[in-house]
Write a protein that holds these residues in place. Structure first.
Motif, PDB file in Angstrom:
ATOM      1  N   SER A  27       0.828  -1.214   0.000  1.00 58.26           N
ATOM      2  CA  SER A  27       0.000   0.000   0.000  1.00 58.26           C
ATOM      3  C   SER A  27       0.863   1.265   0.000  1.00 58.26           C
ATOM      4  CB  SER A  27      -0.974   0.001   1.182  1.00 58.26           C
ATOM      5  OG  SER A  27      -0.279   0.017   2.408  1.00 58.26           O
ATOM      6  N   ILE A  28       1.974   1.227   0.730  1.00 59.40           N
ATOM      7  CA  ILE A  28       2.898   2.369   0.694  1.00 59.40           C
ATOM      8  C   ILE A  28       3.469   2.501  -0.710  1.00 59.40           C
ATOM      9  CG2 ILE A  28       5.128   3.222   1.522  1.00 59.40           C
ATOM     10  CD1 ILE A  28       4.436   1.979   4.259  1.00 59.40           C
ATOM     11  N   ALA A  29       3.813   1.368  -1.321  1.00 65.68           N
ATOM     12  CA  ALA A  29       4.363   1.391  -2.679  1.00 65.68           C
ATOM     13  C   ALA A  29       3.381   2.015  -3.660  1.00 65.68           C
ATOM     14  CB  ALA A  29       4.750  -0.022  -3.112  1.00 65.68           C
ATOM     15  N   GLU A  30       2.102   1.700  -3.519  1.00 69.59           N
ATOM     16  CA  GLU A  30       1.088   2.289  -4.405  1.00 69.59           C
ATOM     17  C   GLU A  30       1.031   3.806  -4.219  1.00 69.59           C
ATOM     18  OE1 GLU A  30      -2.564   0.262  -3.499  1.00 69.59           O
ATOM     19  OE2 GLU A  30      -1.935  -1.580  -4.513  1.00 69.59           O
ATOM     20  N   GLU A  31       1.016   4.234  -2.959  1.00 72.35           N
ATOM     21  CA  GLU A  31       0.941   5.668  -2.661  1.00 72.35           C
ATOM     22  C   GLU A  31       2.166   6.413  -3.185  1.00 72.35           C
ATOM     23  OE1 GLU A  31       0.858   8.565   1.267  1.00 72.35           O
ATOM     24  OE2 GLU A  31       0.117   6.506   1.458  1.00 72.35           O
ATOM     25  N   ILE A  32       3.332   5.874  -2.914  1.00 71.90           N
ATOM     26  CA  ILE A  32       4.573   6.536  -3.329  1.00 71.90           C
ATOM     27  C   ILE A  32       4.708   6.523  -4.853  1.00 71.90           C
ATOM     28  CG2 ILE A  32       7.106   6.477  -3.189  1.00 71.90           C
ATOM     29  CD1 ILE A  32       5.644   7.372  -0.586  1.00 71.90           C
ATOM     30  N   THR A  33       4.300   5.442  -5.494  1.00 71.99           N
ATOM     31  CA  THR A  33       4.365   5.366  -6.957  1.00 71.99           C
ATOM     32  C   THR A  33       3.467   6.423  -7.586  1.00 71.99           C
ATOM     33  OG1 THR A  33       4.885   3.011  -6.847  1.00 71.99           O
ATOM     34  CG2 THR A  33       4.099   3.848  -8.954  1.00 71.99           C
ATOM     35  N   SER A  34       2.274   6.584  -7.050  1.00 69.54           N
ATOM     36  CA  SER A  34       1.371   7.628  -7.561  1.00 69.54           C
ATOM     37  C   SER A  34       1.993   9.006  -7.390  1.00 69.54           C
ATOM     38  CB  SER A  34       0.038   7.577  -6.818  1.00 69.54           C
ATOM     39  OG  SER A  34      -0.622   6.377  -7.074  1.00 69.54           O
ATOM     40  N   GLU A  35       2.551   9.241  -6.216  1.00 67.71           N
ATOM     41  CA  GLU A  35       3.191  10.523  -5.948  1.00 67.71           C
ATOM     42  C   GLU A  35       4.389  10.742  -6.876  1.00 67.71           C
ATOM     43  OE1 GLU A  35       5.484  12.775  -2.288  1.00 67.71           O
ATOM     44  OE2 GLU A  35       4.002  11.227  -1.811  1.00 67.71           O
ATOM     45  N   THR A  36       5.114   9.670  -7.140  1.00 63.01           N
ATOM     46  CA  THR A  36       6.285   9.757  -8.025  1.00 63.01           C
ATOM     47  C   THR A  36       5.875  10.230  -9.410  1.00 63.01           C
ATOM     48  OG1 THR A  36       7.456   8.021  -6.829  1.00 63.01           O
ATOM     49  CG2 THR A  36       8.130   8.409  -9.112  1.00 63.01           C
ATOM     50  N   PHE A  37       4.847   9.624  -9.969  1.00 65.73           N
ATOM     51  CA  PHE A  37       4.434  10.014 -11.316  1.00 65.73           C
ATOM     52  C   PHE A  37       3.810  11.404 -11.339  1.00 65.73           C
ATOM     53  CE2 PHE A  37       5.195   5.564 -12.187  1.00 65.73           C
ATOM     54  CZ  PHE A  37       5.799   5.647 -13.431  1.00 65.73           C
ATOM     55  N   PHE A  38       3.169  11.791 -10.249  1.00 73.41           N
ATOM     56  CA  PHE A  38       2.640  13.153 -10.159  1.00 73.41           C
ATOM     57  C   PHE A  38       3.789  14.158 -10.184  1.00 73.41           C
ATOM     58  CE2 PHE A  38       1.314  16.823  -7.564  1.00 73.41           C
ATOM     59  CZ  PHE A  38       0.283  17.294  -8.371  1.00 73.41           C
ATOM     60  N   LYS A  39       4.827  13.889  -9.377  1.00 78.62           N
ATOM     61  CA  LYS A  39       5.996  14.772  -9.350  1.00 78.62           C
ATOM     62  C   LYS A  39       6.716  14.763 -10.702  1.00 78.62           C
ATOM     63  CE  LYS A  39       6.992  14.569  -4.412  1.00 78.62           C
ATOM     64  NZ  LYS A  39       7.949  14.115  -3.377  1.00 78.62           N
ATOM     65  N   ALA A  40       6.806  13.596 -11.316  1.00 73.96           N
ATOM     66  CA  ALA A  40       7.473  13.490 -12.619  1.00 73.96           C
ATOM     67  C   ALA A  40       6.725  14.298 -13.672  1.00 73.96           C
ATOM     68  CB  ALA A  40       7.582  12.029 -13.039  1.00 73.96           C
ATOM     69  N   LEU A  41       5.407  14.252 -13.633  1.00 75.83           N
ATOM     70  CA  LEU A  41       4.601  15.023 -14.583  1.00 75.83           C
ATOM     71  C   LEU A  41       4.869  16.519 -14.419  1.00 75.83           C
ATOM     72  CD1 LEU A  41       2.367  15.226 -16.733  1.00 75.83           C
ATOM     73  CD2 LEU A  41       0.700  15.184 -14.879  1.00 75.83           C
ATOM     74  N   LYS A  42       4.941  16.963 -13.162  1.00 71.62           N
ATOM     75  CA  LYS A  42       5.183  18.383 -12.903  1.00 71.62           C
ATOM     76  C   LYS A  42       6.580  18.820 -13.330  1.00 71.62           C
ATOM     77  CE  LYS A  42       4.330  19.185  -8.626  1.00 71.62           C
ATOM     78  NZ  LYS A  42       3.925  19.549  -7.262  1.00 71.62           N
ATOM     79  N   SER A  43       7.548  17.904 -13.288  1.00 70.55           N
ATOM     80  CA  SER A  43       8.925  18.310 -13.589  1.00 70.55           C
ATOM     81  C   SER A  43       9.496  17.623 -14.827  1.00 70.55           C
ATOM     82  CB  SER A  43       9.816  18.036 -12.375  1.00 70.55           C
ATOM     83  OG  SER A  43       9.802  16.673 -12.055  1.00 70.55           O
ATOM     84  N   LEU A  44       8.639  17.119 -15.694  1.00 68.58           N
ATOM     85  CA  LEU A  44       9.100  16.432 -16.898  1.00 68.58           C
ATOM     86  C   LEU A  44       9.966  17.335 -17.772  1.00 68.58           C
ATOM     87  CD1 LEU A  44       8.935  13.696 -18.301  1.00 68.58           C
ATOM     88  CD2 LEU A  44       6.936  14.514 -19.533  1.00 68.58           C
ATOM     89  N   ASP A  45       9.640  18.624 -17.790  1.00 69.83           N
ATOM     90  CA  ASP A  45      10.428  19.564 -18.596  1.00 69.83           C
ATOM     91  C   ASP A  45      11.860  19.698 -18.092  1.00 69.83           C
ATOM     92  OD1 ASP A  45       8.239  20.043 -20.198  1.00 69.83           O
ATOM     93  OD2 ASP A  45       7.600  21.798 -19.048  1.00 69.83           O
ATOM     94  N   SER A  46      12.078  19.406 -16.808  1.00 71.78           N
ATOM     95  CA  SER A  46      13.432  19.542 -16.253  1.00 71.78           C
ATOM     96  C   SER A  46      14.275  18.292 -16.465  1.00 71.78           C
ATOM     97  CB  SER A  46      13.363  19.870 -14.760  1.00 71.78           C
ATOM     98  OG  SER A  46      12.863  18.765 -14.037  1.00 71.78           O
TER      99      SER A  46
END
Length: 140
Positions: A27-46
């Motif tokens: 369950s932690i892995a699911e939460e962190i994975t979602s957060e990871t892709f959210f952060k990646a989307l926000k910083s994909l340009d970098s």
């Protein structure tokens, strides 16, 4: 389909398994994975492309997991990470795979006869003397 959707579909499982390995909790892995892709989307340009995108995503995931632990006031001792395979092994393996692909690309781009000489020496394990005889040259 957008580029980010492709990235998400291609690397979701890798990131999830990585986080599950370091957290030991699905369950932690699911939460962190979602957060990871959210952060990646926000910083994909970098993302500059200096490494494999999986390595970049796993770095975001690792940092997100550590932030998660701090927020929950959990403290992880170094011993916990000694019991898990070194978290950087996954990243190192990805970097090695990327390096191998680059090496194969460079070899493929070599002009003849350099490509053949390199292949005979490295993969065929022939001596320089043997290769020289094949090309009617001296070993130098």
């Amino acid at each position: 389909m957008t580029d980010f959707e492709d990235i998400y579909k291609r690397y979701f499982k890798d990131v999830f398994l990585y986080v599950k390995a370091i957290s030991g909790d699905e369950s932690i892995a699911e939460e962190i994975t979602s957060e990871t892709f959210f952060k990646a989307l926000k910083s994909l340009d970098s993302f500059k492309g200096g490494c494999d995108i999986r390595v970049w995503l796993c770095q975001i995931a690792k940092n997100s997991y550590f932030s998660y632990l701090k927020k929950r006031k959990r403290f992880v001792e170094d011993k916990v990470f000694e019991d898990i395979e070194e978290p950087n092994i996954f990243e190192n393996k990805l970097e090695q795979e990327e390096a191998m692909l680059q090496i194969h690309h460079i070899i493929h781009e070599l002009p003849e006869p350099y490509k053949e000489v390199f292949t005979l020496r490295t993969f065929g394990e022939l001596s320089f003397q043997q290769i020289a005889k094949m090309f009617s040259k001296n070993a130098n």
